[in-house]
Scaffold this active site. Structure first.
Site, PDB file in Angstrom:
ATOM      1  N   GLY A   1       1.459  29.220  35.960  1.00  0.00           N
ATOM      2  CA  GLY A   1       0.726  28.202  36.708  1.00  0.00           C
ATOM      3  C   GLY A   1       1.277  28.109  38.111  1.00  0.00           C
ATOM      4  O   GLY A   1       1.997  27.182  38.452  1.00  0.00           O
TER       5      GLY A   1
ATOM      6  N   GLY B   1       0.589  27.138  41.086  1.00  0.00           N
ATOM      7  CA  GLY B   1       0.011  26.281  42.123  1.00  0.00           C
ATOM      8  C   GLY B   1       1.119  25.877  43.082  1.00  0.00           C
ATOM      9  O   GLY B   1       2.095  26.599  43.264  1.00  0.00           O
ATOM     10  N   ALA B   2       0.987  24.699  43.666  1.00  0.00           N
ATOM     11  CA  ALA B   2       1.954  24.258  44.664  1.00  0.00           C
ATOM     12  C   ALA B   2       3.363  24.152  44.067  1.00  0.00           C
ATOM     13  O   ALA B   2       4.327  24.682  44.618  1.00  0.00           O
ATOM     14  CB  ALA B   2       1.525  22.904  45.230  1.00  0.00           C
TER      15      ALA B   2
ATOM     16  N   GLY C   1       4.633  25.371  41.163  1.00  0.00           N
ATOM     17  CA  GLY C   1       5.135  26.651  40.657  1.00  0.00           C
ATOM     18  C   GLY C   1       5.572  27.569  41.790  1.00  0.00           C
ATOM     19  O   GLY C   1       6.636  28.205  41.713  1.00  0.00           O
TER      20      GLY C   1
ATOM     21  N   ASN D   1       3.295  16.913  34.550  1.00  0.00           N
ATOM     22  CA  ASN D   1       3.204  15.458  34.611  1.00  0.00           C
ATOM     23  C   ASN D   1       2.955  14.824  33.249  1.00  0.00           C
ATOM     24  O   ASN D   1       2.316  15.419  32.390  1.00  0.00           O
ATOM     25  CB  ASN D   1       2.001  15.056  35.483  1.00  0.00           C
ATOM     26  CG  ASN D   1       2.343  15.072  36.957  1.00  0.00           C
ATOM     27  OD1 ASN D   1       3.466  14.773  37.338  1.00  0.00           O
ATOM     28  ND2 ASN D   1       1.367  15.434  37.770  1.00  0.00           N
TER      29      ASN D   1
ATOM     30  N   LYS E   1       9.154   7.390  34.477  1.00  0.00           N
ATOM     31  CA  LYS E   1       8.246   7.881  35.520  1.00  0.00           C
ATOM     32  C   LYS E   1       6.831   7.332  35.298  1.00  0.00           C
ATOM     33  O   LYS E   1       6.098   7.064  36.252  1.00  0.00           O
ATOM     34  CB  LYS E   1       8.244   9.419  35.540  1.00  0.00           C
ATOM     35  CG  LYS E   1       7.763   9.967  36.890  1.00  0.00           C
ATOM     36  CD  LYS E   1       7.852  11.488  37.025  1.00  0.00           C
ATOM     37  CE  LYS E   1       7.351  11.920  38.390  1.00  0.00           C
ATOM     38  NZ  LYS E   1       6.979  13.344  38.461  1.00  0.00           N
TER      39      LYS E   1
ATOM     40  N   ASN F   1       3.562   5.961  37.428  1.00  0.00           N
ATOM     41  CA  ASN F   1       2.388   6.848  37.397  1.00  0.00           C
ATOM     42  C   ASN F   1       1.156   6.211  36.764  1.00  0.00           C
ATOM     43  O   ASN F   1       0.044   6.442  37.230  1.00  0.00           O
ATOM     44  CB  ASN F   1       2.722   8.139  36.637  1.00  0.00           C
ATOM     45  CG  ASN F   1       3.371   9.172  37.546  1.00  0.00           C
ATOM     46  OD1 ASN F   1       3.286   9.090  38.771  1.00  0.00           O
ATOM     47  ND2 ASN F   1       4.034  10.136  36.939  1.00  0.00           N
TER      48      ASN F   1
ATOM     49  N   ASN G   1      -1.277   6.188  39.843  1.00  0.00           N
ATOM     50  CA  ASN G   1      -2.229   7.287  39.702  1.00  0.00           C
ATOM     51  C   ASN G   1      -3.541   6.746  39.165  1.00  0.00           C
ATOM     52  O   ASN G   1      -4.622   7.104  39.643  1.00  0.00           O
ATOM     53  CB  ASN G   1      -1.686   8.365  38.749  1.00  0.00           C
ATOM     54  CG  ASN G   1      -0.809   9.369  39.451  1.00  0.00           C
ATOM     55  OD1 ASN G   1      -1.281  10.275  40.119  1.00  0.00           O
ATOM     56  ND2 ASN G   1       0.496   9.202  39.325  1.00  0.00           N
TER      57      ASN G   1
ATOM     58  N   SER H   1      -1.522  12.023  43.182  1.00  0.00           N
ATOM     59  CA  SER H   1      -2.120  13.321  42.818  1.00  0.00           C
ATOM     60  C   SER H   1      -3.440  13.111  42.078  1.00  0.00           C
ATOM     61  O   SER H   1      -4.391  13.874  42.261  1.00  0.00           O
ATOM     62  CB  SER H   1      -1.157  14.127  41.953  1.00  0.00           C
ATOM     63  OG  SER H   1      -0.924  13.459  40.726  1.00  0.00           O
TER      64      SER H   1
END
Lengths: 308, 308
Positions: A11, A13-14, A16, A108, A190, A194, A198, A260
């Site tokens: 994965g 993405g940003a 990784g 997450n 966390k 979140n 979020n 996010s």
């Protein structure tokens, strides 16, 4: 785990690309599974602009792959998929495992370790919480704007030698890393932030400063946090009430932050609804904890997610 | 009430101009209190495009005023202010009253009759529910696109001769009008739809079709409606559970409808939060009815209202 383990990043993405990139920058053997960005990165490499120091990884230094089946077996698999892709664990991860492979999820929310432990065995699994602001601006173009800390713990066990070794590897690769005695506690702590921020940010399309911009918004965030704390406790996790006011205070001074999940919702991408709200709600249901605000937040987010 | 009563329209927005305009069109003596649109309408009159038949009222036929103090005493004051302006009742309405003046509120939500009865006397007050889609496109430019029915009842009393007379006047002026035996019941029945769909529409910035576009959204709307029904009952109002599924069914087929509260929120105007959600919540509190979803909806709307 060998002294110089072979890493697979699943994965890319940003998150990784950033963490895998740091390991590669510091001479580690890192193999990236990429899908959409594969062609671009194979030709042009990775460019990482970071507040902790920019770096480039040229195409010829990088090991990138389009499929897990083309990759070597890894000593450490680092999972940085969006949780909405967790249904692909078997396909993406199984080909990378040898008997002693450790699987680290930096994803997450709740439930990722369980979903890895099911098919691959709990003893492989380590969970990590990434406190980092990093975005993918385009293929191979990563922007790391703030923070970077990883807190990492064994799944359902205390600190281990391999956890110490992994932490040491990250710390010596410009990634601050701390060990968690109790991973579940870290996850639930966390979630205190979140779930409300979020959740409300994505449901209403508002940055965090707007949510805490009136007394009723602060009250609602606090009620959601209280339900998260009560739910965590019901699952046997030690939770400190003080975290609630700490998280409120931190949010009041953090400025207009787009979570996010808000970003995903606004970009029309799938939101991490199950990992961040659905799984905690399941725990609440299991232990019969009253969570009226979390429940309604989940309904609001289902509405938001169904809007294309 | 004289056979040809003198009407004063207080709050000549879309609703006031439409209904007052219909009365004037049919030869009634109507006096409009206008603020922002005063100069324009005094010079150019009113233009009303209506699915029930367009009409114009030339400037010289119209009685428009900038202040209540310049207006004649009225036999019937029709209040079509936004409920957010209810704090101005004394200033705007007191100068229009003689001993026998009837005050009719066609405003949204709960509490308007009470807020008129306080300073002016309950015996004056009639409440009406306007089922109408009408918009002000610009000064003096009114667009009536659908419906138009008014349901009208005495405040805290049954049907009266003056109520019959008023209804008759509207019905003979192209405004369908029905009498309500029980005004409170009418108000609460309208809230069954207004609380969830004005509320969620404004909180999330979504049209009604999106809110009922997934099972969780339908479930949430239903839960809010159940709380409204329970609250109305706690206040002694007869409420039929069948209205809940009827309102769900109606909304499922009504297409993408933007509620007035959603429009207000999106235009950055004050939303009718107190009349539509705050007042029902007060009733629930008074009678200790559990309303977790209405309460959270109120918090979400406070957040929305605080965003400028």
């Amino acid at each position: 785990m060998p002294r110089k383990p072979c890493f697979a990043i699943v994965g890319a993405g940003a998150i990784g690309c950033y963490y895998g990139g740091r390991l590669a920058e510091h001479g580690h053997d890192v193999h990236f599974l990429m899908r959409s960005d594969y062609e671009h990165v194979r030709q042009h490499g990775l460019s990482i602009k970071s507040h902790a120091g920019d770096f480039e990884l040229a195409a010829q230094q990088l090991h990138v792959y389009k499929s897990s089946r083309e990759m070597p077996k890894a000593d450490v698999v680092i999972v940085t998929l969006k949780t909405t892709a967790n249904g692909q664990f078997a396909e993406l991860i199984a080909p990378l495992l040898h008997e002693g492979t450790t699987v680290v999820t930096l994803q997450n929310g709740l439930g990722n370790e369980q979903q890895l432990a099911g098919p691959f065995g709990a003893e492989r699994v380590i969970g990590g919480l990434a406190f980092v602001c990093v975005n993918r601006m385009g293929p191979g173009d990563i922007r790391h704007t703030d923070y970077g800390l990883i807190k990492m713990g064994e799944f359902g066990r205390g600190i281990s030698p391999r956890l110490g070794q992994l932490c040491e590897i990250f710390n010596s690769s410009k990634v601050p890393c701390q060990m968690l005695e109790d991973l579940a506690q870290g996850r639930w702590e966390k979630l205190i932030w979140n779930v409300p921020f979020n959740g409300l940010g994505a449901a209403m399309g508002l940055t965090t400063d707007r949510i805490v911009g009136c007394p009723e918004g602060i009250a609602l965030a606090r009620e959601i946090m209280q339900e998260v704390v009560a739910t965590g406790r019901s699952a046997g996790v030690e939770m400190d009430d003080a975290h609630i006011e700490q998280n409120i205070a931190r949010t009041l001074t953090m400025g207009p932050y787009r979570s996010s999940m808000q970003i995903d919702a606004e970009m029309g991408r799938e939101i991490e609804l199950d990992a961040i709200i659905g799984q905690p709600l399941e725990v609440a249901k299991e232990h019969a904890v009253a969570t009226p605000t979390m429940r309604m937040l989940h309904q609001l987010l289902c509405i938001r997610a169904s809007v294309k």
